[in-house]
Design a protein around this motif. Structure first.
Motif, PDB file in Angstrom:
ATOM      1  N   LYS A  31       0.797  -1.226   0.000  1.00 45.51           N
ATOM      2  CA  LYS A  31       0.000   0.000   0.000  1.00 45.51           C
ATOM      3  C   LYS A  31       0.831   1.279   0.000  1.00 45.51           C
ATOM      4  O   LYS A  31       0.381   2.317  -0.485  1.00 45.51           O
ATOM      5  CB  LYS A  31      -0.962   0.002   1.181  1.00 45.51           C
ATOM      6  CG  LYS A  31      -0.294   0.164   2.539  1.00 45.51           C
ATOM      7  CD  LYS A  31      -1.339   0.300   3.639  1.00 45.51           C
ATOM      8  CE  LYS A  31      -0.688   0.612   4.972  1.00 45.51           C
ATOM      9  NZ  LYS A  31      -1.703   0.824   6.031  1.00 45.51           N
ATOM     10  N   LYS A  55      -9.593   3.013  -0.666  1.00 46.80           N
ATOM     11  CA  LYS A  55      -9.408   4.402  -0.239  1.00 46.80           C
ATOM     12  C   LYS A  55      -9.445   4.535   1.279  1.00 46.80           C
ATOM     13  O   LYS A  55      -8.578   5.183   1.867  1.00 46.80           O
ATOM     14  CB  LYS A  55     -10.483   5.296  -0.865  1.00 46.80           C
ATOM     15  CG  LYS A  55     -10.302   6.782  -0.554  1.00 46.80           C
ATOM     16  CD  LYS A  55     -11.294   7.637  -1.324  1.00 46.80           C
ATOM     17  CE  LYS A  55     -11.122   9.116  -1.007  1.00 46.80           C
ATOM     18  NZ  LYS A  55      -9.811   9.648  -1.431  1.00 46.80           N
ATOM     19  N   GLY A 103      -5.615   3.314   2.006  1.00 43.88           N
ATOM     20  CA  GLY A 103      -5.079   4.658   1.850  1.00 43.88           C
ATOM     21  C   GLY A 103      -4.754   5.064   0.421  1.00 43.88           C
ATOM     22  O   GLY A 103      -3.942   5.963   0.189  1.00 43.88           O
ATOM     23  N   ASN A 112      -5.860   7.062  -2.290  1.00 45.56           N
ATOM     24  CA  ASN A 112      -6.833   8.151  -2.419  1.00 45.56           C
ATOM     25  C   ASN A 112      -7.543   8.161  -3.763  1.00 45.56           C
ATOM     26  O   ASN A 112      -8.735   8.488  -3.838  1.00 45.56           O
ATOM     27  CB  ASN A 112      -6.143   9.492  -2.183  1.00 45.56           C
ATOM     28  CG  ASN A 112      -5.754   9.692  -0.726  1.00 45.56           C
ATOM     29  OD1 ASN A 112      -6.415   9.168   0.169  1.00 45.56           O
ATOM     30  ND2 ASN A 112      -4.685  10.423  -0.485  1.00 45.56           N
TER      31      ASN A 112
END
Length: 419
Positions: free
Chosen positions: A296, A365, A369, A371
C-alpha cells in the motif's frame, strides 16, 4: 405521488434468482425515469428479491435495466400501469439470448482459437487460458513481469497478480488494477487482459507508462464464479463458497471490511448482494486485501473494472457524503472520460448509482489509503448487456485503454515529474 400496489408488496416472498439455471420466460425491462416520483418507484421495485438489477442509476433520465421471472410479469406490469410509467422490453426470453451468446462464443472460438499461449481479444477466454497467458508472459518477458501468487479461491484456483516493473527497487509509484469480481461481467477480465497486453507485449510503444510506474494487475478476482458462468449458469454473479443451508456464494463486492453491510447489501444468503457471513469471509477478497496492504505504501491509484452501465465512479459507496478530495477525483475521472468514444457518467457511487457498502473501491481508499480509487462500469452490449458480442471486445477494450493511459499519465505527473 408514486404508488406501490398491495399485490406487488404481497409478492415479496423468500425466493431468489441465485440458483436459477434455466431462464426460459424471464424478461428484461428498461425504465427511464422522468421525475423524482418515478425514481422512487424504481428504487422500491428493484428491492424485490426476485428482481435481478443489471444496471441502475439514481439520476433522472438514466435507465434502470432489470430481469424478472414469469411469475412476476403480471404484478410488474400492473405496478407500472398504476404509476403511468412507460417501459421497454429488451429481452422477451432470456434463455434464448443465453443460447445465442453461447453459439456466438463457440463460433469465435472455432475461428480464433490460438494454442500459442496468446490472447486474441476475439473471444472471451476461460480461466485456464488466462492463467496460461500470464505464465507465458513471465517466460517471454522475465525482466519486465513477475507473477505473484496471493492465495487460492474457494475451489482451489490460483489467484495470481502480474507485477509489471522495469526496475526501480520497488520505490516507484504503483497502480493496482483488477477485474472479474462479479462473475457474469465477462468484458471486465477481457479489458484487464488488454491492459496487460499493451503494457507487456507492446512495451516499446507503451514504455512511458511503465518506466516510472509499477503495475499490479489481477485479471479475475472471482475465478470460481467466472468459470461457473462459462460451464453452468451464465448470469451467476457471486463467488462459489457455501453460505447457508441451500444457497451458494457471496457478493465479493459487498464483502470488504469497510462499513461492511451498513447499506446496499443483504443478510440473506440467497440474495445477489449477500455481504457474506462476515467481512472478508471469502478467500478471494481476503487474499486481495492482504496483498494490497503489503504494497500500500506505493499504490497511488486503484482501478476496478465492472460492467455494465458506462460510469466512472469514485467513493463513497457507503454514504452520500463526498470525500475530502472529491475535486481531484472528479476532475481526473472527467479527464479520462474526455478521451473515450463512449459517454460515461462521472460521480460518487452513492450519488450517481446506488448506496452499497463493502465495496473494493471504498476499502482501497478508506483502509489501504489509496486516495485515487475508481470503479469503471464498462459499456454493455448485445441484447442482455452482459452479452457484449465477441466481435465488440476489441472496440471496448481499446477505448478503455485510452482512459487508462490518462489515469497513468496523471500518476506519473503527480508523483514522479513534480518531484
Amino acid at each position: 405521488m408514486f404508488r406501490i400496489t398491495l399485490l406487488f408488496i404481497l409478492s415479496l416472498v423468500a425466493l431468489s434468482l441465485a440458483n436459477q439455471d434455466d431462464y426460459t420466460g424471464y424478461k428484461v425491462y428498461k425504465i427511464v425515469p422522468k421525475n423524482e416520483d418515478e425514481l422512487k418507484t424504481i428504487q422500491t421495485l428493484i428491492k424485490h428479491p426476485q428482481v435481478d438489477v443489471w444496471t441502475s442509476s439514481k439520476l433522472i433520465g438514466h435507465p434502470t435495466v432489470f430481469m424478472v421471472p414469469p411469475t412476476l410479469e403480471n404484478q410488474l406490469k400492473s405496478l407500472l400501469r398504476v404509476n403511468n410509467m412507460p417501459y421497454d422490453t429488451l429481452i422477451e426470453d432470456v434463455q434464448r439470448t443465453i443460447i445465442n451468446e453461447k453459439n456466438e462464443q463457440a463460433e469465435a472460438r472455432r475461428i480464433f482459437d490460438d494454442r500459442s499461449g496468446r490472447i486474441s481479444f476475439k473471444q472471451y477466454e476461460r480461466f485456464d487460458t488466462i492463467s496460461g497467458y500470464l505464465r507465458n508472459l513471465t517466460n517471454l518477458h522475465p525482466n519486465l513481469v513477475k507473477l505473484v501468487n496471493i492465495g487460492k479461491s474457494y475451489e482451489g484456483r490460483d489467484l495470481e497478480v502480474l507485477k509489471i516493473s522495469s526496475g526501480g527497487n520497488g520505490n516507484k509509484p504503483a497502480i493496482f488494477v483488477d477485474g472479474g469480481i462479479h462473475a457474469r461481467e465477462w468484458i471486465s477480465p477481457a479489458t484487464v487482459l488488454y491492459i496487460i497486453n499493451r503494457l507487456v507485449e507492446n512495451y516499446s510503444q507503451n514504455s512511458a507508462l511503465t518506466d516510472n510506474i509499477d503495475w499490479y494487475i489481477l485479471p479475475v478476482i472471482n475465478p470460481d464464479g467466472y468459470e461457473y458462468t462459462h460451464t453452468k449458469f451464465r448470469l451467476w454473479r457471486k463467488t462459489r463458497s457455501p453460505n447457508g443451508l441451500s444457497c451458494v456464494g457471496t457478493d465479493a463486492n459487498r464483502n470488504f471490511d469497510f462499513h461492511w453491510k451498513e447499506i446496499g447489501a443483504s443478510s440473506d444468503p440467497c440474495d445477489e448482494t449477500f455481504a457474506g457471513l462476515k467481512a472478508f469471509s471469502e478467500k478471494e477478497t481476503a487474499a486481495l486485501s492482504n496483498f494490497a496492504l503489503s504494497i500500500k505504501k506505493n499504490v497511488k491509484l486503484y482501478l476496478t473494472f465492472h460492467s455494465y452501465g458506462q460510469y466512472i465512479l469514485y467513493p463513497w459507496g457507503w454514504t452520500s457524503a463526498l470525500p475530502n478530495d472529491v475535486d481531484e477525483l472528479d476532475a481526473l475521472g472527467r479527464k479520462a472520460n474526455a478521451v473515450s468514444g463512449y459517454k460515461y457518467t462521472v460521480g460518487s457511487s452513492t450519488n450517481v448509482l446506488y448506496a452499497a457498502a463493502g465495496g473494493s473501491d471504498d476499502w482501497f481508499k478508506g483502509v489501504a489509503g489509496v486516495n485515487l480509487s475508481y470503479t469503471i462500469e464498462l459499456p454493455g452490449g448485445g441484447s442482455a448487456g452482459f452479452d457484449l458480442p465477441p466481435s465488440r471486445i476489441e472496440e471496448v477494450v481499446q477505448d478503455t485503454y485510452k482512459m487508462v493511459k490518462v489515469f497513468a499519465s496523471y500518476i506519473d505527473k503527480k508523483f514522479v515529474n513534480n518531484k
